[in-house]
Design an enzyme around this catalytic site. Structure first.
Site, PDB file in Angstrom:
ATOM      1  N   ARG A  54      -1.858  12.638  10.090  1.00  0.00           N
ATOM      2  CA  ARG A  54      -0.664  13.413  10.420  1.00  0.00           C
ATOM      3  C   ARG A  54      -0.539  14.623   9.509  1.00  0.00           C
ATOM      4  NH1 ARG A  54       2.726   8.182  11.410  1.00  0.00           N
ATOM      5  NH2 ARG A  54       2.138   7.883  13.586  1.00  0.00           N
ATOM      6  N   SER A  85       5.658   7.919  12.717  1.00  0.00           N
ATOM      7  CA  SER A  85       5.648   6.605  12.092  1.00  0.00           C
ATOM      8  C   SER A  85       6.496   5.594  12.858  1.00  0.00           C
ATOM      9  CB  SER A  85       6.169   6.726  10.653  1.00  0.00           C
ATOM     10  OG  SER A  85       6.386   5.468  10.088  1.00  0.00           O
ATOM     11  N   ASP A 110       0.793  -1.229   0.000  1.00  0.00           N
ATOM     12  CA  ASP A 110       0.000   0.000   0.000  1.00  0.00           C
ATOM     13  C   ASP A 110       0.830   1.286   0.000  1.00  0.00           C
ATOM     14  OD1 ASP A 110       1.038  -0.053   2.548  1.00  0.00           O
ATOM     15  OD2 ASP A 110      -0.874   0.019   3.606  1.00  0.00           O
ATOM     16  N   HIS A 111       2.129   1.194   0.324  1.00  0.00           N
ATOM     17  CA  HIS A 111       2.932   2.398   0.540  1.00  0.00           C
ATOM     18  C   HIS A 111       3.694   2.893  -0.699  1.00  0.00           C
ATOM     19  CE1 HIS A 111       2.141   2.443   4.793  1.00  0.00           C
ATOM     20  NE2 HIS A 111       3.121   3.293   5.049  1.00  0.00           N
ATOM     21  N   ASP A 137       3.472  -0.766  11.379  1.00  0.00           N
ATOM     22  CA  ASP A 137       2.990   0.553  11.001  1.00  0.00           C
ATOM     23  C   ASP A 137       2.359   1.164  12.239  1.00  0.00           C
ATOM     24  OD1 ASP A 137       2.201   2.220   8.268  1.00  0.00           O
ATOM     25  OD2 ASP A 137       0.793   2.526   9.916  1.00  0.00           O
ATOM     26  N   ARG A 188       8.549   3.591  11.516  1.00  0.00           N
ATOM     27  CA  ARG A 188       9.655   3.183  10.633  1.00  0.00           C
ATOM     28  C   ARG A 188      10.961   2.952  11.390  1.00  0.00           C
ATOM     29  NH1 ARG A 188       9.110   8.804   7.447  1.00  0.00           N
ATOM     30  NH2 ARG A 188       7.015   7.964   7.481  1.00  0.00           N
TER      31      ARG A 188
END
Length: 774
Positions: free
Chosen positions: A465, A660, A118-119, A183, A662
């Site tokens: 965000r 995030s 999806d990213h 995520d 990440r």
């Protein structure tokens, strides 16, 4: 099973029936079953030990303890060893997670796991074209994820299937589940009564490897909802209000648990919206108690059997009467007004009625250039229906959007259903562009053409965000977050000065009219249209599957183990950068165009801290090289230090690493030679990610000591030979004039996390234990 489905309450035979029924966790894993009996047993053990009523959060968290009889339990202090039910990974983080899993040497994942593409789909000209382009550009990465999933037993959702959190809500979340996802918005699944927590890839690897997962025992903040939502107020306004109360770090280390009579006035997908954006207040996760709205959603998504099972175990899926919360916030939904938060931070809350005046006072652009609805936060059938209800009124008066307007469906199922039911056509007719079923502009995957970089402008979104430059890489874009229906109304008006509750629009015929509050079905009257089949099942035996990573690839790179701690103190470290103010994971490891390097650690490290503001000169991506005295980009300076064999540290401000999940924001500094990150405070996920990669995240015992360190100083962390849980570490600051001073630094390491540091990383430690056991 017949008794369960018919709703007959036969509590004395329920356990036997459930044992025979063996309800599957999802349609895609018919042999993986929901185990409420184990949850019930663990809750019973803990309840006897604690001898007090339990919150819902405690029931599900403690119900997944590895050893409920012996686990030390103290909110906010002890570390829990947990056994989550499943893992979910989005494609940008799954690359590094799967590369780490490959490095572990294990043949197959130990729990049901999925990858969701999806990213990596950039928004340009519309859904079909953008998806086609993404499949071509990202072919190497998609092939890696698909083949790695097939080899190691991981389900693969192809590009175009939808956003990870919508797919989880539709297929994998259920009341009482414990799910971890790579995520930060994984808490979306709390809308179905699950404990769903965002983590870094290394945490996901632990769970996929069958190792107990560690989490600091969370506190529980109760949000009591009374009254009923009505008019223009929406579920999004609940979390926008809570964000304004708690701020971006007020939920750190806590689960937000919603309860009270107002809960039942919110749809299941509305509850998911609220839980999703709980990530913006630093919460570990958020959750709602199981109720009929969840049961209705489970039924409509083909999971009536799970709802029937949940009915039988409902006492474990709601909080105990008289349970204790560490903090309680009360919100009367009947009095809640529509909110809009921003710019530049998601906790700057304003009533929609005030934002026009506030914007003019602050000098923010009031003309709206683009309105964007969708994202993992607000892309449900109900969201699209309410937005379409607003758009339909404008069309009836001959109006279209004055601002550009985009729509992002949350999943292929949502896209297909809103096309069938006419919502998509209405939104296109009012001027909207339907984008691919993906994250798109929400995460910076937006090829924006209507402005130049540096041009001051305003956008309104239904995203979660709005950090500086997040959506379009333009630091002058003022992004505001609100509900989809408010975005739609403001896009029609074209200005922040429009209040749909009181203000009038002028129709094509010159007559004034006022928009009525939108109303729409929370679920389609007919069954959902599933759309195209986008799921790849893992084969029963994937051992023969080949997974290729070319040594010359610019997108993928196999990982090399990080070096072990040499047993010595960290002496005379240079300061790479002393960060001024907010430093999110977007500042540390930017997304947008950098997403294409998420599987290549060396290449993506070229974005290390390029968004952070250097306190020495007030600039981004400009730091002094202490060895040459020249100013240059942060990544180049870090690489120079690494080449010269010099260790370095970063000094940060409050809530360092918010945003995030990440883990690249932890991998990159480790890869380029960093050893210590010293801040006033950390966001939860980032602090854990740093520990996992063998770095030392430390906090000032006295926050004022932040001012004692200057970018030209050298730092030494001493006493590492006696590194122990709860024992502060000493930091010696050496100034250029030869003077020095000592400050104390705190940490949150437990014994196993100290072993990660000593081994060089959590993955290194895992391999050590595997070798020892074999």
């Amino acid at each position: 099973q017949h008794a369960l489905n018919s709703g007959i309450r036969r509590y004395h035979v329920a356990p036997a029936l459930c044992q025979r029924a063996k309800v599957a966790m999802s349609h895609f894993e018919p042999n993986e079953h929901i185990n409420y009996e184990k949850l019930e047993k663990n809750i019973s053990i803990v309840r006897k030990r604690l001898d007090r009523p339990l919150t819902l959060s405690e029931k599900i968290v403690y119900g997944h303890l590895d050893d409920p009889a012996k686990q030390e339990i103290e909110r906010g202090k002890t570390y829990l060893r947990l056994r989550p039910d499943r893992v979910a990974m989005q494609d940008a983080t799954a690359q590094m997670a799967m590369l780490q899993f490959i490095s572990s040497g294990l043949p197959k994942v130990a729990v049901p796991s999925t990858i969701h593409c999806d990213h990596l789909i950039e928004a340009q000209s519309g859904g079909e074209n953008d998806l086609r382009r993404a499949k071509d550009i990202n072919k190497e990465v998609y092939n890696f994820l698909a083949t790695a999933g097939a080899k190691y037993g991981v389900g693969f959702w192809k590009p175009g299937s939808g956003i990870i959190h919508q797919i989880i809500l539709e297929n994998y979340s259920y009341p009482g589940v414990m799910l971890i996802g790579t995520d930060s918005h994984t808490p979306n699944g709390g809308g179905l009564g699950g404990i769903c927590i965002g983590v870094g890839g290394a945490d996901a690897v632990d769970v996929m490897a069958g190792i107990p997962w560690e989490l600091k025992c969370p506190k529980v903040i109760g949000v009591k909802l009374t009254g009923k939502l009505s008019g223009w107020s929406s579920p999004k306004d609940v979390i926008l209000k809570v964000a304004g109360i708690l701020t971006v770090k007020g939920g750190t280390g806590a689960i937000i648990e919603y309860h009270g009579p107002g809960v039942d006035s919110i749809s299941c997908t509305g509850m998911a919206t609220i839980c999703n954006m709980g990530a913006e207040i630093g919460a570990t996760t958020s959750i709602f108690p199981y109720n009929d709205r969840m049961k209705k959603y489970l039924g409509k998504t083909g999971r009536a059997d799970i709802a029937a099972l949940a009915d039988e175990f409902k006492q474990h899926l709601v909080p105990d009467s008289g349970c204790h919360y560490d903090q309680v916030i009360e919100i009367n939904l009947s009095e809640l007004k529509p909110h809009i938060n921003g710019p530049f931070t998601p906790d700057l809350a304003h009533p929609v009625s005030d934002i026009g005046a506030v914007a003019e006072k602050e000098g923010w652009p009031v003309d709206i250039r683009v309105g964007l609805i969708g994202s993992c936060t607000n892309s449900s059938y109900e969201d699209m229906g309410r937005s379409a209800a607003v758009a339909k009124q404008a069309l009836a008066h001959g109006l279209k959007c004055k601002s550009k307007f985009t729509i992002t469906p949350g999943s292929e199922q949502i896209r297909a259903t809103i096309e069938r039911d006419g919502y998509a056509k209405i939104l296109r007719d009012v001027g909207g562009l339907v984008l691919a079923n993906a994250c798109g502009p929400c995460i910076g995957q937006w090829d924006r053409k209507d402005i130049k970089k540096g041009e001051k402008n305003t956008i309104v979104t239904s995203y979660n965000r709005n950090f500086t430059g997040r959506n379009d890489a333009n630091p002058e874009t003022h992004a505001f977050v609100t509900s989809p229906e408010i975005v739609t109304a403001l896009s029609i008006a074209g200005t922040l000065k429009f209040n749909p509750e009181t203000d009038y629009l002028t129709g094509a015929d010159g007559k004034k009219f006022k928009l009525e509050a939108p109303d729409a079905d929370e679920l389609p009257k007919m069954a959902f249209d599933p759309g195209q089949d986008t799921y790849q099942y893992p084969p029963k035996d994937g051992s023969g599957q080949r997974v290729d990573v070319s040594p010359t690839s610019q997108r993928l790179q196999l990982l090399e183990p990080f070096d072990k701690w040499d047993g010595k103190d960290l002496e005379d470290m240079l300061i790479l950068i002393k960060v001024k103010g907010k430093c999110t994971t977007d500042h540390i490891s930017a997304a947008g165009p950098w997403l294409k390097f998420r599987g290549h650690l060396d290449n993506i490290s070229n974005n290390l801290l390029i968004g952070a503001i250097n306190i020495e000169n007030g600039k981004a991506n400009s730091v002094r090289n202490a060895l040459t005295q020249e100013f240059g980009p942060v990544p180049d300076t870090a690489r120079y230090y690494k080449k010269m064999g010099v260790k370095w540290a970063v000094v940060g401000d409050e809530n360092y690493g918010e945003g995030s999940s990440r883990e690249h924001a932890a991998l990159e500094p480790r890869h380029l030679g960093g050893r210590v990150i010293i801040t006033k405070s950390f966001a939860r996920i980032h602090e854990t990610n740093l520990k996992k990669q063998g770095l030392l995240p430390l906090t000032f015992a006295d926050p004022a000591d932040y001012n004692k360190i200057h970018p030209v100083d050298k730092l030494s962390i001493v006493g590492l030979a006696d590194f122990a849980p709860g024992k502060p570490l000493k930091c010696i600051i050496k100034h250029p004039n030869g003077s020095q001073e000592t400050i104390m630094l705190n940490h949150t390491f437990n014994e196993s996390q100290i072993e990660w540091f000593q081994a060089g990383s959590a993955l290194n430690r895992m391999k050590e234990l595997q070798q020892k056991s074999s």
